[in-house]
Enzyme design. Structure first.
Site, mmCIF file in Angstrom:
data_model
loop_
_atom_site.group_PDB
_atom_site.id
_atom_site.type_symbol
_atom_site.label_atom_id
_atom_site.label_comp_id
_atom_site.label_asym_id
_atom_site.label_seq_id
_atom_site.Cartn_x
_atom_site.Cartn_y
_atom_site.Cartn_z
ATOM 1 N N TYR A 1 2.102 -5.591 19.411
ATOM 2 C CA TYR A 1 2.534 -6.159 18.152
ATOM 3 C C TYR A 1 1.761 -5.526 17.003
ATOM 4 O O TYR A 1 0.536 -5.495 17.015
ATOM 5 C CB TYR A 1 2.352 -7.673 18.152
ATOM 6 C CG TYR A 1 3.451 -8.349 18.910
ATOM 7 C CD1 TYR A 1 4.706 -8.513 18.336
ATOM 8 C CD2 TYR A 1 3.263 -8.753 20.221
ATOM 9 C CE1 TYR A 1 5.733 -9.095 19.033
ATOM 10 C CE2 TYR A 1 4.289 -9.339 20.932
ATOM 11 C CZ TYR A 1 5.529 -9.513 20.329
ATOM 12 O OH TYR A 1 6.553 -10.082 21.024
ATOM 13 N N TYR B 1 -3.829 0.899 16.774
ATOM 14 C CA TYR B 1 -3.451 1.989 17.678
ATOM 15 C C TYR B 1 -4.549 2.221 18.688
ATOM 16 O O TYR B 1 -5.683 1.795 18.508
ATOM 17 C CB TYR B 1 -3.087 3.270 16.932
ATOM 18 C CG TYR B 1 -4.069 3.747 15.897
ATOM 19 C CD1 TYR B 1 -5.100 4.605 16.237
ATOM 20 C CD2 TYR B 1 -3.949 3.353 14.569
ATOM 21 C CE1 TYR B 1 -5.982 5.074 15.281
ATOM 22 C CE2 TYR B 1 -4.832 3.803 13.602
ATOM 23 C CZ TYR B 1 -5.843 4.670 13.960
ATOM 24 O OH TYR B 1 -6.714 5.121 13.010
ATOM 25 N N ASP C 1 0.896 -1.167 0.000
ATOM 26 C CA ASP C 1 0.000 0.000 0.000
ATOM 27 C C ASP C 1 0.925 1.204 0.000
ATOM 28 O O ASP C 1 1.613 1.463 0.974
ATOM 29 C CB ASP C 1 -0.869 -0.041 1.262
ATOM 30 C CG ASP C 1 -1.746 1.198 1.418
ATOM 31 O OD1 ASP C 1 -1.542 2.191 0.696
ATOM 32 O OD2 ASP C 1 -2.630 1.172 2.300
ATOM 33 N N LYS D 1 0.271 -5.932 10.972
ATOM 34 C CA LYS D 1 -0.812 -6.596 10.251
ATOM 35 C C LYS D 1 -0.780 -6.080 8.840
ATOM 36 O O LYS D 1 -0.719 -4.886 8.614
ATOM 37 C CB LYS D 1 -2.154 -6.232 10.883
ATOM 38 C CG LYS D 1 -2.341 -6.928 12.173
ATOM 39 C CD LYS D 1 -3.763 -6.889 12.626
ATOM 40 C CE LYS D 1 -3.853 -7.845 13.775
ATOM 41 N NZ LYS D 1 -4.673 -7.443 14.837
ATOM 42 N N ASP D 2 -0.844 -6.991 7.901
ATOM 43 C CA ASP D 2 -0.589 -6.576 6.548
ATOM 44 C C ASP D 2 -1.589 -7.240 5.631
ATOM 45 O O ASP D 2 -1.784 -8.442 5.706
ATOM 46 C CB ASP D 2 0.829 -7.043 6.200
ATOM 47 C CG ASP D 2 1.392 -6.239 5.081
ATOM 48 O OD1 ASP D 2 0.764 -5.255 4.683
ATOM 49 O OD2 ASP D 2 2.458 -6.615 4.592
ATOM 50 N N LYS E 1 -7.758 -4.961 4.151
ATOM 51 C CA LYS E 1 -8.317 -4.732 5.495
ATOM 52 C C LYS E 1 -8.307 -5.988 6.354
ATOM 53 O O LYS E 1 -9.258 -6.286 7.077
ATOM 54 C CB LYS E 1 -9.749 -4.175 5.409
ATOM 55 C CG LYS E 1 -9.884 -2.943 4.525
ATOM 56 C CD LYS E 1 -9.117 -1.744 5.068
ATOM 57 C CE LYS E 1 -9.242 -0.551 4.127
ATOM 58 N NZ LYS E 1 -8.112 -0.447 3.175
ATOM 59 N N TYR F 1 -3.462 9.244 -0.037
ATOM 60 C CA TYR F 1 -3.446 9.080 1.407
ATOM 61 C C TYR F 1 -2.413 8.046 1.859
ATOM 62 O O TYR F 1 -2.414 6.905 1.406
ATOM 63 C CB TYR F 1 -4.832 8.695 1.949
ATOM 64 C CG TYR F 1 -4.816 8.882 3.433
ATOM 65 C CD1 TYR F 1 -4.774 10.163 3.973
ATOM 66 C CD2 TYR F 1 -4.730 7.805 4.292
ATOM 67 C CE1 TYR F 1 -4.667 10.365 5.335
ATOM 68 C CE2 TYR F 1 -4.629 7.994 5.655
ATOM 69 C CZ TYR F 1 -4.597 9.272 6.163
ATOM 70 O OH TYR F 1 -4.475 9.470 7.506
ATOM 71 N N HIS G 1 -8.350 5.153 2.408
ATOM 72 C CA HIS G 1 -7.796 3.794 2.316
ATOM 73 C C HIS G 1 -8.616 2.910 1.386
ATOM 74 O O HIS G 1 -8.603 1.692 1.513
ATOM 75 C CB HIS G 1 -7.755 3.145 3.704
ATOM 76 C CG HIS G 1 -6.688 3.689 4.609
ATOM 77 N ND1 HIS G 1 -5.349 3.434 4.414
ATOM 78 C CD2 HIS G 1 -6.768 4.473 5.709
ATOM 79 C CE1 HIS G 1 -4.651 4.028 5.367
ATOM 80 N NE2 HIS G 1 -5.486 4.677 6.167
HETATM 81 P P1 13P Z 1 -5.080 -0.301 5.064
HETATM 82 O O1 13P Z 1 -4.317 -1.251 5.958
HETATM 83 O O2 13P Z 1 -5.760 -1.013 3.943
HETATM 84 O O3 13P Z 1 -4.212 0.836 4.605
HETATM 85 O O4 13P Z 1 -6.280 0.307 5.922
HETATM 86 C C1 13P Z 1 -5.966 1.001 7.081
HETATM 87 C C2 13P Z 1 -7.117 1.625 7.768
HETATM 88 O O5 13P Z 1 -6.918 2.269 8.768
HETATM 89 C C3 13P Z 1 -8.483 1.457 7.257
HETATM 90 O O6 13P Z 1 -9.425 2.069 8.090
HETATM 91 MG MG MG Z 2 -4.107 2.147 3.208
HETATM 92 MG MG MG Z 3 -4.916 -2.042 2.366
#
Ligand code: 13P
Ligand code: MG
Ligand code: MG
Ligand code: 13P
Length: 370
Positions: free
Chosen positions: A227, A346, A13, A230-231, A131, A89, A20
């Site tokens: 931790y 967070y 990303d 997350k990806d 997500k 973004y 997002h």
């Molecule tokens: P991504 O991990 O897809 O960038 O989404 C982050 C996010 O905060 C969506 O609300």
């Molecule tokens: Mg994103």
């Molecule tokens: Mg994403």
């Protein structure tokens, strides 16, 4: 002689359009332009799911190849420049280092790779999600490779009846273990039922040892005592002739499961199977999406893609996702919609805690009746 081919799926990303939700077409064009000029590749396909760019590459250089990883890195860096120009973004959000040092792993992008000697016919499915987290593949991979109620081939195909080996990673202790299905499934489920920590990295055909599936599982990083990392993950699955049929792979997504990663990476929601066109998550930044692109490999050429979830047969799964999403959203800031404290991306907890620390009364020390 059929080729030994490596299929590398590398994703990042590097800037969302808008917020997002998606990827700007200029970024995809930029990536295509760079990859089409590379002499390293046999073929490539550039696509996206939600705000993640996915580079699907074939070549003869094997897994973990520095030149291929460098090419992907350079592509993402060039796309980041476009993203910055357009003020997209979180431009460059997944490129953690400034410098590339031989392997893209640990630098932010997700990687899944398989090296195969092409069979007479080599159908593969590339799964890509937005997500959510790598452990999101645990339940479908279990269904596909270990559950006869999903995969009838485990029962009636003599080439699959012996089962599969699962390589499971502990993303926190950085360990791996191989489980043999079906014998070890009860032991394995103790771990893979906790997808925030344990993730299926690879699956192998038990009888011949061939690679059957590979995911972009990466280790989690400890940040501020929690931790993170997350990806939005990818996964490659080989199909047919000793591996699950294409339809057995896709069937695993017909009954949506709950995954972590919705809204601010801090909520749980149903994983919705969609076409690339419908992959931009907008409701509360979700619900989480999965796209499945099918290819036939032919001497390394990517014949395809076929957009596998672009099928009305998945309408009911999508409708169920929407119902589940309504219900989960009704819980608002409460668990289990909101993730447990240690799994949120967070949190304001330390801030609020320090503000209120004097108002907390320790009940073990207090002598007054309360
Ligand atoms: P991504 O991990 O897809 O960038 O989404 C982050 C996010 O905060 C969506 O609300
Ligand atoms: Mg994103
Ligand atoms: Mg994403
Ligand atoms: P075909 O008979 O069309 O090759 O299909 C076989 C199969 O395995 C379908 O799931």
């Amino acid at each position: 002689m059929d080729k030994t081919v490596t299929l590398s799926v590398i994703k990042a990303d590097i800037g969302g359009f808008v917020g997002h939700s998606g990827v700007h077409p200029e970024l995809l064009e930029k990536a295509k332009g760079i990859l089409s000029g590379s002499p390293l590749l046999i073929d490539f396909h550039v696509t996206h799911v939600g705000d993640d760019i996915n580079l699907i590459l074939t070549h003869e250089l094997g897994r973990n190849n520095g030149e291929i990883h460098q090419l992907a890195w350079d592509t993402f860096v060039a796309c980041t420049e476009v993203a910055k120009k357009l003020k997209l973004y979180g431009a460059g959000q997944d490129l953690l280092g400034d410098a590339f040092s031989g392997n893209i792993k640990g630098l932010g992008p997700g990687v899944a790779e398989i090296e195969v000697v092409e069979r007479k016919s080599e159908p593969v499915i590339v799964l890509m999600a937005d997500k959510t987290e790598p452990g999101a593949w645990n339940l479908p991979l279990y269904r596909i490779f270990a559950d006869p109620f999903n995969t009838i081939g485990l029962v009636i195909d003599p080439n699959m009846h012996g089962g599969f080996n699962f390589e499971v990673r502990d993303l926190i202790a950085h360990k791996k273990i191989i489980f043999s299905a079906p014998e070890d499934i009860y032991d394995m489920l103790v771990f893979i039922g906790a997808p925030g920590r344990y993730a299926i990295k690879r699956v192998f055909h038990k009888a011949n040892g061939q690679i059957a599936a590979s995911s972009s599982t990466q280790r989690l990083n400890l940040m501020a005592g929690r931790y993170v990392g997350k990806d939005d993950p990818v996964c490659i699955i080989r199909c047919q002739s000793g591996f699950p049929a294409v339809g057995e792979v896709l069937e695993a997504f017909a009954r949506p499961h709950l995954v972590s990663g919705w809204m601010r990476g801090s909520h749980s929601g149903p994983l919705m199977p969609v076409s690339v066109t419908n992959s931009c998550p907008t409701r509360f930044d979700g619900p989480p999406r999965v796209v499945a692109l099918g290819f036939q490999l032919a001497q390394g050429k990517l014949i395809g893609p076929q957009d596998m979830f672009d099928d009305p047969a998945f309408d009911r799964a999508r409708a169920l996702c929407n119902e589940i999403a309504d219900y989960m959203r009704s819980l608002g800031p409460f668990e289990p919609h909101r993730l447990p404290l240690d799994e949120m991306e967070y949190t304001t907890m330390p801030l609020v805690m320090s503000k209120l620390k004097d108002r907390f009364i320790d009940l073990r020390l207090s002598k007054t009746k309360s």
